[in-house]
Design a protein around this motif. Structure first.
Motif, short mmCIF file in Angstrom:
data_model
loop_
_atom_site.label_atom_id
_atom_site.label_comp_id
_atom_site.label_asym_id
_atom_site.label_seq_id
_atom_site.Cartn_x
_atom_site.Cartn_y
_atom_site.Cartn_z
N HIS A 182 0.86 -1.18 0.00
CA HIS A 182 0.00 0.00 0.00
C HIS A 182 0.90 1.24 0.00
O HIS A 182 1.74 1.39 0.89
N THR A 184 1.21 5.26 0.39
CA THR A 184 0.49 6.42 0.93
C THR A 184 1.21 7.70 0.52
O THR A 184 2.44 7.78 0.61
N CYS A 211 -7.99 1.81 -3.38
CA CYS A 211 -7.47 3.17 -3.09
C CYS A 211 -8.40 3.88 -2.11
O CYS A 211 -9.57 3.52 -1.97
N THR A 229 -4.09 6.94 -0.45
CA THR A 229 -3.40 5.64 -0.45
C THR A 229 -3.85 4.80 -1.64
O THR A 229 -5.04 4.75 -1.96
#
Ligand SMILES: Cc1cc2nc3c(=O)[nH]c(=O)nc-3n(C[C@H](O)[C@H](O)[C@H](O)COP(=O)(O)OP(=O)(O)OC[C@H]3O[C@@H](n4cnc5c(N)ncnc54)[C@H](O)[C@@H]3O)c2cc1C
Length: 394
Positions: A182, A184, A211, A229
């Motif tokens: 993930h 960010t 997302c 993210t």
């Protein structure tokens, strides 16, 4: 040996909170921070009522409350349709139920409140440019090894040295953290730069397939915190790398323009690839124990990593008081009390990432159906185990 201080590796939110908590119980500590200055990154953080219980226990309740922005709700939006899914009110009902508010705060302000209190305590000794690399212990004391310096002797060593903890490597030895895949991106902008129709007094989450976008006001409404993210399955950890807007846009082409415009309004985007670890039950070794992200690093989806670090700190001080001078029992019971609760938050953070923040298709429909039908009291019941915590319970 009783008069030796506790050594704390790491002067982040967890390490400073630990020093304060020990000081409240009359225990002296030395905080060794690797960086040349004590500080935090310039972004926001959400703080649940459990963190406010901790502020009071650490003696900084008024100071922390003065820095917070008191949002009205937690808002969940569907990032594809642009429609609201659910709102959790944070009004008098919430405060009555959890005896404290839910708020957002600038990280530097929160860290600053803890730092000021440490500086004002004659039981906390703060040192920067001290990198703790490992430890040795002999049953009566512990020696913290510091890069390029003489070892320091303490009654205990607390590894509050974050996600890539050196103390954890010696104590647990489980290598690098898990890269979640993930990515960010963070930006903090002046409030007037935020689209007017989105200047909500809420912590807002726009949830879309793989997302999401989060935004909330900060610093007495002078700023807006933007966190977006994208679950793009990257395999390498990255921290704080500056990126351009085009790169940020890449993961958000499939969401509603109303949500996507937030990226356009951001500035100076920086990238982090999120990491966590599988929970473990044992983070104590005689006179050495871990605390905060060093012990139980988690994805940010419950917005609880710092809150858990402060709960750890409160619990640590409590156990030192309870086991007066019996350091090994204090640390052992501290870890016993904290491990299941923090493991639950670690695991649930992954689950809500998958089923609330990032689902697609039928799973997203299920989320919308279930979450849009909950009453405030039902929400509070679901969150009671988390927000009702103080660090003194499990
Ligand atoms: C995108 C994102 C959003 C988040 N949002 C929230 C939120 O809304 N609410 C919330 O509660 N939490 C949130 N978190 C989690 C939170 O930021 C962390 O859990 C928390 O900061 C951990 O604090 P810590 O003191 O344990 O570790 P850290 O903040 O990592 O501090 C560790 C300190 O130790 C120092 N150090 C490292 N190695 C050594 C060494 N060998 N010797 C000496 N010093 C050393 C470091 O320089 C650092 O100062 C979020 C995290 C992310 C990534």
């Amino acid at each position: 040996m009783k008069s030796l201080p506790v050594i704390i590796a790491g002067g982040g939110i967890g390490g400073l909170a630990a020093a304060l908590s020990l000081a409240r119980k009359g225990v002296a500590s030395i905080v060794l921070e690797r960086a040349a200055e004590l500080g935090e990154i310039g972004a926001g953080i959400q703080i649940g009522p459990n963190a406010f219980h901790c502020f009071d226990n650490l003696g900084v309740g008024d100071e922390a409350r003065a820095k917070a922005v008191y949002i009205d709700s937690l808002r969940l939006m569907d990032a594809v349709s642009g429609e609201p899914i659910a709102t959790i009110p944070l009004d008098h009902r919430f405060r009555k139920r959890f005896r404290n508010p839910y708020a957002v705060v600038h990280r530097a302000d929160l860290h600053g409140v803890l730092l000021d209190a440490c500086r004002n305590s004659n039981l906390v000794d703060l040192h920067t440019s001290h990198s703790v690399t490992g430890y040795q212990q002999d049953g009566d004391s512990v020696q913290a090894q510091c890069e390029g310096r003489k070892p320091l002797l303490g009654s205990a060593l607390i590894g509050a040295d974050g996600l890539r903890s050196d103390i954890r490597q010696q104590l647990v030895g489980d290598g690098e953290p898990r890269v979640s895949g993930h990515t960010t991106y963070r930006s903090v902008i002046p409030t007037e730069q935020m689209p007017e129709d989105l200047r909500w007094n809420a912590a807002t989450l726009w949830a879309g397939p793989k997302c999401h976008i989060v935004h909330y006001p900060l610093k007495g409404w002078e700023l807006f915190n933007l966190v977006v993210t994208y679950h793009n399955d990257v395999t390498e950890a990255v921290a704080g790398k500056p990126v351009n807007k085009e790169e940020v846009y890449r993961g958000f082409e499939h969401i509603a323009p109303r949500a996507r415009q937030i990226i356009e309004h951001g500035d100076n985007w920086k990238l982090w690839v999120l990491c966590d670890r599988n929970p473990i039950l044992d983070w104590v070794d005689g006179r050495v124990a871990l605390l905060g992200d060093a012990a139980h690093p988690m994805l940010q989806y419950f917005a609880q990593g710092a809150c858990m670090a402060m709960e750890d700190a409160v619990c640590l001080g409590h156990m030192f008081e309870l086991y007066q001078g019996d350091v090994e029992s204090a640390l052992d019971n501290y870890v016993r009390q904290r491990r299941v609760r923090t493991a639950r938050v670690q695991l649930d953070s992954r689950l809500i990432g998958e089923y609330i923040y990032h689902p697609d298709g039928a799973a997203a429909e299920v989320r919308n159906h279930v979450m849009s039908n909950l009453t405030p009291d039902q929400w509070y019941d679901k969150l009671g185990w988390l927000y009702g915590g103080t660090g003194l319970d499990n």
